[in-house]
Design a protein around this motif. Structure first.
Motif, PDB file in Angstrom:
ATOM      1  N   PHE A  14       1.480  -1.493  -0.013  1.00  0.00           N
ATOM      2  CA  PHE A  14      -0.274  -0.215   0.112  1.00  0.00           C
ATOM      3  C   PHE A  14       0.769   1.355  -0.165  1.00  0.00           C
ATOM      4  CE2 PHE A  14      -2.644  -2.960   1.456  1.00  0.00           C
ATOM      5  CZ  PHE A  14      -4.000  -2.993   0.905  1.00  0.00           C
ATOM      6  N   CYS A  15       0.654   1.891  -1.301  1.00  0.00           N
ATOM      7  CA  CYS A  15       1.661   3.246  -1.075  1.00  0.00           C
ATOM      8  C   CYS A  15       0.914   4.349  -1.173  1.00  0.00           C
ATOM      9  CB  CYS A  15       2.023   3.447  -2.661  1.00  0.00           C
ATOM     10  SG  CYS A  15       2.879   4.871  -3.301  1.00  0.00           S
ATOM     11  N   GLY A  16       0.670   5.052   0.353  1.00  0.00           N
ATOM     12  CA  GLY A  16       0.671   6.657   0.611  1.00  0.00           C
ATOM     13  C   GLY A  16       0.963   7.577  -0.117  1.00  0.00           C
ATOM     14  N   ILE A  17       0.381   8.536   0.052  1.00  0.00           N
ATOM     15  CA  ILE A  17       1.381   9.611  -0.611  1.00  0.00           C
ATOM     16  C   ILE A  17       2.295  10.308  -0.299  1.00  0.00           C
ATOM     17  CG2 ILE A  17       0.784  12.454  -2.198  1.00  0.00           C
ATOM     18  CD1 ILE A  17      -2.828  11.453  -1.749  1.00  0.00           C
ATOM     19  N   ASN A  18       1.937  10.797   0.703  1.00  0.00           N
ATOM     20  CA  ASN A  18       3.289  11.422   1.922  1.00  0.00           C
ATOM     21  C   ASN A  18       3.175  10.682   3.292  1.00  0.00           C
ATOM     22  OD1 ASN A  18       1.802  13.245   1.661  1.00  0.00           O
ATOM     23  ND2 ASN A  18       3.494  15.010   2.365  1.00  0.00           N
ATOM     24  N   PRO A  19       3.897  10.788   3.803  1.00  0.00           N
ATOM     25  CA  PRO A  19       4.135  10.800   5.478  1.00  0.00           C
ATOM     26  C   PRO A  19       2.857  11.832   6.459  1.00  0.00           C
ATOM     27  CG  PRO A  19       5.668  10.514   5.621  1.00  0.00           C
ATOM     28  CD  PRO A  19       5.323  11.269   3.455  1.00  0.00           C
ATOM     29  N   GLY A  20       1.913  11.953   7.064  1.00  0.00           N
ATOM     30  CA  GLY A  20       1.424  13.082   7.901  1.00  0.00           C
ATOM     31  C   GLY A  20       2.403  13.143   9.227  1.00  0.00           C
ATOM     32  N   LEU A  21       1.925  14.834   9.362  1.00  0.00           N
ATOM     33  CA  LEU A  21       3.247  15.261  10.080  1.00  0.00           C
ATOM     34  C   LEU A  21       3.225  14.400  11.514  1.00  0.00           C
ATOM     35  CD1 LEU A  21       2.868  19.088   9.716  1.00  0.00           C
ATOM     36  CD2 LEU A  21       4.694  17.604   9.550  1.00  0.00           C
ATOM     37  N   LYS A  22       1.415  13.666  12.289  1.00  0.00           N
ATOM     38  CA  LYS A  22       1.887  12.848  13.102  1.00  0.00           C
ATOM     39  C   LYS A  22       2.440  11.273  12.861  1.00  0.00           C
ATOM     40  CE  LYS A  22      -1.201  10.742  17.117  1.00  0.00           C
ATOM     41  NZ  LYS A  22       0.094  10.404  17.108  1.00  0.00           N
ATOM     42  N   SER A  23       2.328  11.093  11.982  1.00  0.00           N
ATOM     43  CA  SER A  23       2.656   9.753  11.246  1.00  0.00           C
ATOM     44  C   SER A  23       4.438   9.846  11.178  1.00  0.00           C
ATOM     45  CB  SER A  23       2.696   9.142  10.189  1.00  0.00           C
ATOM     46  OG  SER A  23       1.433   8.872  10.146  1.00  0.00           O
ATOM     47  N   SER A  24       5.157  10.997  10.708  1.00  0.00           N
ATOM     48  CA  SER A  24       6.291  11.218  10.940  1.00  0.00           C
ATOM     49  C   SER A  24       7.241  11.575  11.864  1.00  0.00           C
ATOM     50  CB  SER A  24       6.240  12.517  10.016  1.00  0.00           C
ATOM     51  OG  SER A  24       7.454  12.876   9.918  1.00  0.00           O
ATOM     52  N   ASP A  25       6.274  12.277  12.786  1.00  0.00           N
ATOM     53  CA  ASP A  25       6.244  12.316  14.548  1.00  0.00           C
ATOM     54  C   ASP A  25       6.790  11.346  15.511  1.00  0.00           C
ATOM     55  OD1 ASP A  25       6.679  14.983  14.060  1.00  0.00           O
ATOM     56  OD2 ASP A  25       5.085  15.703  14.967  1.00  0.00           O
ATOM     57  N   ASP A  26       5.487  10.037  15.417  1.00  0.00           N
ATOM     58  CA  ASP A  26       5.678   8.676  16.211  1.00  0.00           C
ATOM     59  C   ASP A  26       6.393   7.840  15.579  1.00  0.00           C
ATOM     60  OD1 ASP A  26       3.272   8.095  14.940  1.00  0.00           O
ATOM     61  OD2 ASP A  26       2.303   9.199  16.228  1.00  0.00           O
ATOM     62  N   GLY A  27       6.222   8.054  13.676  1.00  0.00           N
ATOM     63  CA  GLY A  27       7.402   6.770  14.076  1.00  0.00           C
ATOM     64  C   GLY A  27       6.290   5.886  13.209  1.00  0.00           C
ATOM     65  N   HIS A  28       4.820   5.908  13.072  1.00  0.00           N
ATOM     66  CA  HIS A  28       4.068   4.626  12.917  1.00  0.00           C
ATOM     67  C   HIS A  28       3.359   5.459  11.216  1.00  0.00           C
ATOM     68  CE1 HIS A  28       5.724   2.260  15.928  1.00  0.00           C
ATOM     69  NE2 HIS A  28       5.057   3.501  16.715  1.00  0.00           N
ATOM     70  N   HIS A  29       2.886   4.622  10.535  1.00  0.00           N
ATOM     71  CA  HIS A  29       1.831   5.222   9.472  1.00  0.00           C
ATOM     72  C   HIS A  29       0.473   5.135   9.584  1.00  0.00           C
ATOM     73  CE1 HIS A  29       4.632   3.927   5.930  1.00  0.00           C
ATOM     74  NE2 HIS A  29       5.543   3.261   6.842  1.00  0.00           N
ATOM     75  N   LEU A 107      -3.032   5.821  -2.817  1.00  0.00           N
ATOM     76  CA  LEU A 107      -3.890   5.852  -2.155  1.00  0.00           C
ATOM     77  C   LEU A 107      -3.861   7.183  -2.168  1.00  0.00           C
ATOM     78  CD1 LEU A 107      -2.891   3.720   1.478  1.00  0.00           C
ATOM     79  CD2 LEU A 107      -4.378   3.224  -0.677  1.00  0.00           C
ATOM     80  N   GLY A 108      -5.060   7.302  -2.850  1.00  0.00           N
ATOM     81  CA  GLY A 108      -5.319   8.477  -3.878  1.00  0.00           C
ATOM     82  C   GLY A 108      -4.805   7.900  -4.813  1.00  0.00           C
ATOM     83  N   LYS A 109      -5.271   9.483  -6.234  1.00  0.00           N
ATOM     84  CA  LYS A 109      -4.886   8.999  -7.382  1.00  0.00           C
ATOM     85  C   LYS A 109      -3.662  10.062  -7.355  1.00  0.00           C
ATOM     86  CE  LYS A 109      -9.355   8.937  -9.343  1.00  0.00           C
ATOM     87  NZ  LYS A 109     -10.403   9.147 -10.207  1.00  0.00           N
ATOM     88  N   ALA A 110      -3.081  11.008  -6.685  1.00  0.00           N
ATOM     89  CA  ALA A 110      -2.171  12.073  -6.606  1.00  0.00           C
ATOM     90  C   ALA A 110      -1.377  11.189  -7.548  1.00  0.00           C
ATOM     91  CB  ALA A 110      -2.258  13.083  -5.418  1.00  0.00           C
TER      92      ALA A 110
END
Length: 167
Positions: A14-29, A107-110
């Motif tokens: 599964f490929c997200g567009i990019n990490p959200g800030l919370k995921s980036s901060d806590d290291g969990h997808h 995940l999403g068209k972008a």
């Protein structure tokens, strides 16, 4: 920093567009409170229970992996530039070539639009492979994506689940 959860020959990455800030901060997808990814994954049949974001690596137990198209974290995916997608493409191609999943699910068209250079993309299975993997485009589970209810998301992901498990 968000790291990929990935191994070779998975059913789906599964490929997200990019990490959200919370995921980036806590290291969990998909750890943002409003993100519906883990709930949708479970309700559509991919996992027998709802994985907690802190246990995101357990997704590998189900033949599934996680990555992002662009590594830079933002509060909104629309903050990314076309150049960032262009710069990320070679790295992403190398990753898919190395790990050889059966499917890449964007995940999403972008991200897929940026990577494929296509103007129009429909939801679901795409006509061409990506580095040897079949491509499926799913609605993004972000809480910012208000165009899709939980029920809608589950229906799209369930269709994908049945496709993966019938091939």
């Amino acid at each position: 920093m968000l790291t990929d959860i990935i191994s070779t020959h998975l059913s789906v990455i599964f490929c997200g567009i990019n990490p959200g800030l919370k995921s980036s901060d806590d290291g969990h997808h998909f750890s943002g409170r409003s993100n519906r990814f883990w709930k949708v994954l479970h309700q559509s049949g991919f996992t027998p229970y709802e994985i907690e974001a802190v246990n995101d690596t357990s997704i590998l137990d189900f033949g599934l992996g996680l990555t992002t198209a662009v590594a830079r974290a933002t509060s909104r995916a629309d903050e990314l530039s076309k150049e960032e997608f262009d710069d990320a493409l070679d790295t992403f191609k190398a990753k898919i070539t190395e790990y050889q999943p059966q499917y890449v699910a964007f995940l999403g068209k972008a991200a897929y639009k940026a990577f494929s250079k296509k103007k129009e993309i429909l939801w679901g299975l795409q006509p061409e492979d990506f580095c040897g993997a079949k491509v499926w485009v799913l609605p993004n589970t972000s809480g910012l994506n208000r165009g899709f209810s939980l029920e809608d998301l589950v229906a799209y992901y369930k269709e994908f689940y049945h496709s993966v498990h019938s091939s």
